[in-house]
Write a protein that holds these residues in place. Structure first.
Motif, PDB file in Angstrom:
ATOM      1  N   GLU A 169       0.884  -1.241  -0.018  1.00 24.46           N
ATOM      2  CA  GLU A 169      -0.128  -0.072  -0.225  1.00 24.46           C
ATOM      3  C   GLU A 169       0.827   1.119  -0.022  1.00 24.46           C
ATOM      4  O   GLU A 169       1.422   1.731   0.903  1.00 24.46           O
ATOM      5  N   SER A 170       1.158   1.744  -1.138  1.00 31.24           N
ATOM      6  CA  SER A 170       2.103   2.926  -1.235  1.00 31.24           C
ATOM      7  C   SER A 170       1.638   4.067  -0.794  1.00 31.24           C
ATOM      8  O   SER A 170       2.228   5.086  -0.132  1.00 31.24           O
ATOM      9  N   VAL A 171       0.078   4.389  -1.066  1.00 27.10           N
ATOM     10  CA  VAL A 171      -0.439   5.639  -0.433  1.00 27.10           C
ATOM     11  C   VAL A 171      -0.423   5.663   1.109  1.00 27.10           C
ATOM     12  O   VAL A 171      -0.151   6.589   1.555  1.00 27.10           O
ATOM     13  N   SER A 172      -0.842   4.499   1.621  1.00 25.45           N
ATOM     14  CA  SER A 172      -0.893   4.553   3.098  1.00 25.45           C
ATOM     15  C   SER A 172       0.579   4.722   3.803  1.00 25.45           C
ATOM     16  O   SER A 172       0.604   5.610   4.659  1.00 25.45           O
ATOM     17  N   PHE A 173       1.413   4.193   2.930  1.00 25.18           N
ATOM     18  CA  PHE A 173       2.838   4.440   3.760  1.00 25.18           C
ATOM     19  C   PHE A 173       3.468   6.087   3.225  1.00 25.18           C
ATOM     20  O   PHE A 173       3.966   6.502   4.390  1.00 25.18           O
ATOM     21  N   ALA A 174       2.945   6.638   2.318  1.00 23.86           N
ATOM     22  CA  ALA A 174       3.430   7.727   1.795  1.00 23.86           C
ATOM     23  C   ALA A 174       2.827   8.576   2.916  1.00 23.86           C
ATOM     24  O   ALA A 174       3.474   9.821   3.347  1.00 23.86           O
ATOM     25  N   ILE A 175       1.315   8.443   3.046  1.00 20.86           N
ATOM     26  CA  ILE A 175       0.830   9.500   4.186  1.00 20.86           C
ATOM     27  C   ILE A 175       1.252   9.325   5.398  1.00 20.86           C
ATOM     28  O   ILE A 175       1.804  10.181   6.192  1.00 20.86           O
ATOM     29  N   ARG A 176       1.651   8.024   5.837  1.00 14.97           N
ATOM     30  CA  ARG A 176       2.370   7.964   6.975  1.00 14.97           C
ATOM     31  C   ARG A 176       3.496   8.523   7.219  1.00 14.97           C
ATOM     32  O   ARG A 176       3.943   9.367   8.086  1.00 14.97           O
ATOM     33  N   ILE A 177       4.427   8.471   6.284  1.00 15.09           N
ATOM     34  CA  ILE A 177       5.793   9.357   6.119  1.00 15.09           C
ATOM     35  C   ILE A 177       5.584  10.712   6.072  1.00 15.09           C
ATOM     36  O   ILE A 177       6.275  11.517   6.787  1.00 15.09           O
ATOM     37  N   GLU A 178       4.618  11.226   5.268  1.00 15.05           N
ATOM     38  CA  GLU A 178       4.529  12.687   5.145  1.00 15.05           C
ATOM     39  C   GLU A 178       4.007  13.240   6.611  1.00 15.05           C
ATOM     40  O   GLU A 178       4.437  14.474   6.819  1.00 15.05           O
ATOM     41  N   GLU A 179       3.269  12.478   7.152  1.00 14.27           N
ATOM     42  CA  GLU A 179       2.608  13.077   8.171  1.00 14.27           C
ATOM     43  C   GLU A 179       3.767  13.029   9.346  1.00 14.27           C
ATOM     44  O   GLU A 179       3.708  14.011  10.333  1.00 14.27           O
ATOM     45  N   ARG A 180       4.826  12.110   9.593  1.00  8.83           N
ATOM     46  CA  ARG A 180       5.615  11.908  10.316  1.00  8.83           C
ATOM     47  C   ARG A 180       6.538  13.125  10.119  1.00  8.83           C
ATOM     48  O   ARG A 180       7.033  13.677  11.010  1.00  8.83           O
ATOM     49  N   TYR A 181       7.190  13.592   8.735  1.00  8.69           N
ATOM     50  CA  TYR A 181       7.963  14.447   8.736  1.00  8.69           C
ATOM     51  C   TYR A 181       7.561  15.980   8.339  1.00  8.69           C
ATOM     52  O   TYR A 181       8.233  16.721   7.866  1.00  8.69           O
ATOM     53  N   LYS A 182       6.269  16.184   8.287  1.00 10.88           N
ATOM     54  CA  LYS A 182       5.534  17.352   8.094  1.00 10.88           C
ATOM     55  C   LYS A 182       6.129  18.420   9.023  1.00 10.88           C
ATOM     56  O   LYS A 182       6.283  18.249  10.201  1.00 10.88           O
ATOM     57  N   GLY A 183       6.570  19.776   8.397  1.00  8.11           N
ATOM     58  CA  GLY A 183       6.960  20.671   9.192  1.00  8.11           C
ATOM     59  C   GLY A 183       8.670  20.606   9.270  1.00  8.11           C
ATOM     60  O   GLY A 183       9.375  21.652  10.086  1.00  8.11           O
ATOM     61  N   LEU A 184       9.111  19.688   9.232  1.00 14.56           N
ATOM     62  CA  LEU A 184      10.679  19.316   9.127  1.00 14.56           C
ATOM     63  C   LEU A 184      11.418  20.428   8.550  1.00 14.56           C
ATOM     64  O   LEU A 184      11.210  20.185   7.414  1.00 14.56           O
ATOM     65  N   ARG A 185      12.245  21.144   9.163  1.00  8.83           N
ATOM     66  CA  ARG A 185      12.955  22.096   8.191  1.00  8.83           C
ATOM     67  C   ARG A 185      14.608  21.620   8.262  1.00  8.83           C
ATOM     68  O   ARG A 185      15.083  20.775   9.085  1.00  8.83           O
ATOM     69  N   SER A 186      15.192  21.786   7.158  1.00  9.62           N
ATOM     70  CA  SER A 186      16.177  21.216   6.757  1.00  9.62           C
ATOM     71  C   SER A 186      17.051  22.280   5.803  1.00  9.62           C
ATOM     72  O   SER A 186      16.590  23.133   5.472  1.00  9.62           O
ATOM     73  N   PRO A 187      18.364  21.922   5.534  1.00 10.19           N
ATOM     74  CA  PRO A 187      19.258  22.820   5.042  1.00 10.19           C
ATOM     75  C   PRO A 187      18.430  23.261   3.349  1.00 10.19           C
ATOM     76  O   PRO A 187      18.957  24.301   3.168  1.00 10.19           O
ATOM     77  N   HIS A 188      18.051  22.423   2.947  1.00 12.99           N
ATOM     78  CA  HIS A 188      17.221  22.521   1.727  1.00 12.99           C
ATOM     79  C   HIS A 188      16.066  21.914   1.773  1.00 12.99           C
ATOM     80  O   HIS A 188      15.780  21.144   2.671  1.00 12.99           O
ATOM     81  N   LYS A 189      15.166  22.186   0.693  1.00 14.71           N
ATOM     82  CA  LYS A 189      13.979  21.273   0.774  1.00 14.71           C
ATOM     83  C   LYS A 189      14.021  20.009   0.783  1.00 14.71           C
ATOM     84  O   LYS A 189      14.971  19.440   0.146  1.00 14.71           O
ATOM     85  N   LEU A 190      13.067  19.164   1.044  1.00 13.99           N
ATOM     86  CA  LEU A 190      13.170  17.706   1.187  1.00 13.99           C
ATOM     87  C   LEU A 190      12.014  17.203   0.263  1.00 13.99           C
ATOM     88  O   LEU A 190      10.774  17.539   0.431  1.00 13.99           O
TER      89      LEU A 190
END
Ligand code: SRM
Ligand SMILES: Cc1cc2nc3c(=O)[nH]c(=O)nc-3n(C[C@H](O)[C@H](O)[C@H](O)COP(=O)(O)OP(=O)(O)OC[C@H]3O[C@@H](n4cnc5c(N)ncnc54)[C@H](O)[C@@H]3O)c2cc1C
Ligand code: SF4
Ligand code: FES
Lengths: 125, 835
Positions: free
Chosen positions: B653-674
């Motif tokens: 289930e790629s959608v479920s996993f993508a959502i889980r990952i996006e929810e996990r790292y949302k708002g994470l700031r980094s040296p460049h965009k991710l």
């Protein structure tokens, strides 16, 4: 648009005819900029808190003629206070409006004075 | 005062003026320059960049006031039509007369246009000036929209291939037509040409060799090329790149001696057959040839200046014609004599058809020196090989090591420091290795930038930049000075050092950091870097220290060309309910926003005025949306394909996993965009390998790829680990991302970061998988901490009246900006174009 640009001309201390009350000090965030409306003009005002100085210039970026300079970031380079336009990061001296990237166009700057916790901008008309 | 007249304000004519001024003798002469083109000299070598720069002035050789400031009179749009050697005068097209004591002819060359039937048909172009490019660009739009969308290039040489890349970038299906049996016939042998052809064809450019064009066919515009062998090629425009012809007409008419194949004859002082007239650049015929490159032209300018000022420098006898192909998307270089013949020389060839690499070096058997060579697909050794060649240095015992990679994939061309001091590093500005090291050793230069300012090295074609960087680095090291990438004039630290300093000292504010670790008052470079560091350590949102945020972060939105903003709510994994979709539509309609699906699987609403942003976001948040951080150097999207829930090929289930990952790292700031991607099988519909991290489902779990990106320098992500379960995949991602966030320089995406990481992907695997640094647990804890501290910064902002103050256009009025204007476009609107 040319007429809009032509409205802005650097004003020297000697030429000031009117000190326009722009607002209270507390309206101007430290080390940031805001935009002030004066007749048909838009003026960017910067409270350079770290240097203890105030600057004003046209809000119109001469590069692409957009009203955005007040949203730019201020800083200093070799002692010269400057502002970077938020659109393409062209930088201008806040002291004399000169272009720090070596291009032709520059910006008009205006005197600022602080009295009784109020901020005034000097205009010549 | 003696009068110098320069005819031609191209690269070489300009360089003559620059060198004359730099010599200090400028004031002794009255200098007048004539240029036929409407603007002052510009960088023709980087002409193709004109399609991507903002304005022509970015290519200009000198700032606009330069000529005036140095007392030079420049006449642009001014064609010199006659030289009267007896009276020592020149006449322009309006018959104005100008006297000279010294005359410099720097008229360059013009594209050679073969006399083919139909050559005047509309749609046929050459590629030499900014005006040519304007015309090509304009016509290409028509060719794409109204005609068949095809372009052809006549000539498969260096320039032809560059032009082919340009028409392809303009959106036209491009073919290259070459008369010879191979590409770049003067620089490449057959095998090299074959390899290059395969590469170029794989990029979608067609190659036709052995084609002699007999006719250009078309009624009111070009429609096809007819070849001598009876075949045809359909095309809607043609760019001719069939060589150059020196513009020697002035000299010829004035009776100056010329070369057999044209060009104004000069001796090794650059003097023509008339002692007061010099010819330099592409118009000069020297030692039996014409040289279509800048470096020899610059050298000629140097000689002419020296001669006129009373020196006695002479031009070297052998002109080096080494070149590198630019822009086509694969590396190509050729130096010295690329083809050897005779018994005294032999060639060593390395060829890897699979990865498209071909290298050849030609060696003189007796003297064991390099005579020349060719590099296709990988020209990283070009500078070193070129130096071995140009300095006729002795080769190592096993010269094959120079081009054949060893087990770790590297060649052993040796260190730059082994070169003799006289080695010419920057041939455009003729700067030797000695001069560069000297600038560091006794000239007080502390960085590459200092050395460039001092010597002008790298400012020509820029090809020597890697060597200059190495030389400066090595010289600084030898002096015991550390070479480091400092952020700006206010902080003498790298981002990684600052990150550590802020963390260890628990610094919370920008001004505090500046007082403790920096100097001066900060600038637009260090402020956002520190904002990013604070965000990465404390998950601080852009609302706390507003004035150090980059301007987009400051207003939590992306500024557009007319000063309005765009609104991009998060749509994790690209999944959105019909209800939410309707809310987006309603908000867009209410505020009259231009709506578009982005390349990142979400919806962008454009054209909001600064003061409208809070109202718009209030409505979106009420409907359950959150900030999409499209404005930040932060996690953007995790793109997904539909995956096993619907797709008949899906493994997981790629959608479920993508959502889980996006929810996990949302708002994470980094040296460049991710950016991330999750695909449900190896068909890779989510293009996950074009992202900073890409996850692809395989039979036994997920394969995790890292450090890819699209953009200007696309890179496929490389495999970090295979067949992972969900939890392990996230664990590795935590470690990988946090390690990147801690160590990368500002504005460096994961791909270039990995490229610089010593040990490369193997090292990264050790850190992430085997925990070779013993920091894995720290990295995971830090990440978990950031994940737990997430808040939607738009929600935070609209709930706090103090934070809302920054969204007014005027501080002293409730009016909004009346200067913003829109024009209609396809039932929506767009900003009124720049005037
Ligand atoms: C809106 C969007 C175009 C669109 O209409 O589709 C877009 C718009 C911008 N992109 Fe992009 N990019 C958009 C998807 C992409 C993609 C596709 C993707 O994400 O799958 C790519 C290639 C993938 C990648 O990043 O590797 C992409 C590669 C870039 C790059 C090149 C990055 C690089 O490392 O080379 C830049 C320049 C930069 O960031 O320095 C850029 C920069 C920009 C900026 C921020 C330019 C600017 O400074 O104004 C644009 C402003 C966005 C705005 O909203 O005002 N955009 N940009 C897309 C927004 C996606 C989203 O939902 O957030
Ligand atoms: C697309 C492109 C890519 C290139 N890439 C490379 C590269 O990667 N590496 C490299 O080394 N070289 C490259 N070159 C070649 C390089 O640009 C030339 O060698 C260089 O510009 C020659 O300089 P020049 O001053 O002799 O001639 P030009 O730059 O052509 O200047 C001559 C000027 O004189 C003017 N002129 C001519 N006659 C008159 C007259 N009678 N009166 C007044 N003005 C006159 C012309 O209009 C022109 O502006 C490239 C060229 C092109 C077109
Ligand atoms: S959206 Fe991206 S690709 Fe398109 S113009 Fe802007 S930066 Fe360039
Ligand atoms: S509009 Fe200000 S820098 Fe371009």
């Amino acid at each position: 648009m040319k007429e809009i640009l032509d409205q802005y001309r650097t004003v020297n201390e000697q030429e000031i005819r009117e000190w326009f009350l722009a607002g209270k000090i507390s309206d101007f965030p430290s080390d940031g900029g805001v935009c002030v409306k004066y007749k048909t003009k838009q003026i960017a005002v910067f409270n350079f808190g770290r240097m203890g100085k105030w600057y004003a210039c046209q809000n119109l970026c001469p590069h692409k003629l957009e009203m955005v300079i007040s949203r730019g970031m201020i800083g200093e380079s070799a002692g010269i206070p400057k502002v970077a336009c938020p659109l393409h990061k062209k930088t201008f001296s806040l002291e004399d409006g000169s272009n720090l990237n070596g291009e032709e166009y520059k910006i008009a700057v205006y005197p600022v004075k602080i009295e009784n916790k109020n901020v005034y901008i000097g205009f010549s008309e | 005062m003696q009068k110098i007249v320069v005819i031609g304000n191209g690269m070489v004519g300009y360089k003559f003026c620059e060198k004359l001024i730099a010599s200090g003798s400028g004031e002794k002469f009255e200098i007048t320059v004539f240029g036929e083109e409407p603007r002052a000299a510009y960088d023709r070598v980087h002409l193709s960049a004109y399609f991507s720069v903002e304005s022509a002035s970015e290519l200009s050789m000198a700032p606009s006031g330069w000529y005036k400031d140095n007392g030079i009179t420049l006449h642009t749009s001014s064609l010199i039509c006659e030289i009267d050697r007896e009276k020592k005068i020149v006449a322009d097209h309006k018959n104005n007369i100008y006297p000279y004591d010294y005359l410099i002819i720097a008229t360059g060359s013009a594209p050679f246009v073969p006399d083919i039937e139909g050559i005047d048909t509309p749609g046929v172009f050459v590629y030499r000036t900014i005006e040519d490019l304007d015309a090509i660009k304009q016509y290409a739009v028509k060719a794409r929209r109204e005609y068949g969308g095809k372009a052809a290039i006549l000539g498969g040489g260096l320039l032809g291939l560059e032009a082919a890349n340009a028409t392809k970038e303009l959106g036209l299906a491009t073919d290259v037509v070459e008369f010879a049996p191979r590409l770049m016939p003067r620089q490449l042998d057959d095998s090299a040409s074959n390899m290059l052809q395969t590469k170029i064809e794989s990029m979608g450019i067609g190659i036709y060799l052995n084609k002699s064009t007999s006719k250009i066919y078309g009624n009111n515009r070009i429609e096809a090329l007819h070849f001598a062998d009876g075949s045809q090629l359909k095309t809607d425009m043609l760019v001719i790149s069939a060589g150059i012809r020196p513009r020697d007409e002035l000299g010829r008419n004035a009776g100056l001696r010329t070369g057999e194949r044209g060009g104004i004859w000069v001796d090794n002082k650059m003097q023509t057959s008339d002692a007061s007239i010099y010819a330099i650049g592409e118009v000069a015929y020297y030692n039996g040839g014409i040289y279509g490159l800048v470096a020899p032209g610059y050298a000629m300018a140097e000689i002419a200046v020296n001669q006129i000022c009373g020196g006695d420098k002479r031009m070297v006898e052998r002109i080096d014609m080494s070149t590198q192909l630019k822009l086509i998307g694969t590396e190509v270089a050729s130096f010295g004599d690329p083809f050897v013949d005779g018994n005294s020389a032999s060639a060593i060839v390395f060829e890897n058809k699979f990865s498209g690499i071909y290298k050849r070096i030609n060696i003189d058997k007796e003297s064991r020196t390099l005579l020349g060579g060719i590099l296709i697909g990988d020209s990283s050794d070009y500078n070193t090989l070129f130096q071995l060649y140009i300095n006729t240095m002795k080769l190592p015992e096993t010269p094959e090591d120079l081009i054949i990679p060893n087990k770790s994939g590297e060649t052993s061309a040796g260190s730059v420091m082994d070169l003799p001091d006289t080695a010419q590093i920057c041939s455009c500005e003729s700067i030797s290795k000695g001069a560069i090291c000297e600038a560091v050793n006794s000239g007080g230069c502390q960085s590459v930038k200092d050395v460039i300012n001092r010597t002008k090295a790298t400012t020509g074609c820029g090809g020597c930049k890697p060597m200059v960087t190495d030389l400066v680095g090595e010289s600084l090291k030898a002096l015991g000075k550390e070479v480091k990438e400092t952020i700006c004039e206010h902080f003498n630290y790298s981002r990684q050092e600052l990150y550590d300093l802020v963390k260890i000292n628990k610094v919370k504010d920008y001004n505090e950091a500046l007082d403790l670790f920096g100097s001066g008052h900060g600038c637009e470079i260090c402020k956002p870097v520190l904002a990013s560091v604070f965000a990465s350590i404390y998950m601080e949102t852009a609302n706390r220290q507003v004035t150090i945020q980059d301007s987009n972060d400051k207003f939590l939105a992306n500024i557009q060309r007319n000063g309005t903003y765009s609104v991009v709510p998060r749509v994790a994994g690209g999944e959105v309910t019909p209800e939410k979709l309707m809310v987006l539509g309603q908000v867009a309609r209410k505020y009259d926003l231009y709506s578009k699906i982005t390349g990142g699987q979400r919806i962008d609403l454009f054209g909001a005025k600064l003061d409208q942003l809070p109202d718009i976001w209030r409505e979106l948040i009420e409907a359950g949306f959150e900030s999409g951080h499209a404005y930040g150097k932060s996690l953007r999207t995790v793109k997904s394909c539909v995956g096993s829930t619907w797709c008949r090929y899906g493994m997981h289930e790629s959608v479920s996993f993508a959502i889980r990952i996006e929810e996990r790292y949302k708002g994470l700031r980094s040296p460049h965009k991710l950016k991330g991607g999750v695909s449900g099988c190896i068909r890779e519909c989510a293009e996950a390998r074009g992202k900073d991290f890409g996850i692809i489902a395989v039979e036994k779990g997920w394969n995790l790829y890292v450090c890819g990106n699209g953009g200007a320098t696309p890179k496929h992500a490389v495999l970090l680990a295979e067949q992972l379960d969900d939890e392990t995949c996230i664990k590795y991602l935590d470690r990988f991302l946090m390690y990147y966030i801690r160590t990368a320089p500002p504005l460096t995406r994961t791909a270039p970061w990995l490229e610089k990481l010593e040990g490369g992907i193997e090292y990264l695997k050790q850190v992430v998988i085997e925990d070779s640094l013993g920091i894995a647990e720290d990295l995971e804890d830090e990440m978990q901490n950031l994940v737990d501290s997430y808040v939607c910064e738009w929600k935070q902002a609209i709930e706090d009246p103090e934070m809302m103050k920054r969204f007014r256009h005027f501080v002293n009025s409730d009016e909004t900006d009346s200067s913003i204007e829109f024009v209609p476009m396809r039932e929506q609107k767009m900003p009124k174009p720049w005037r």
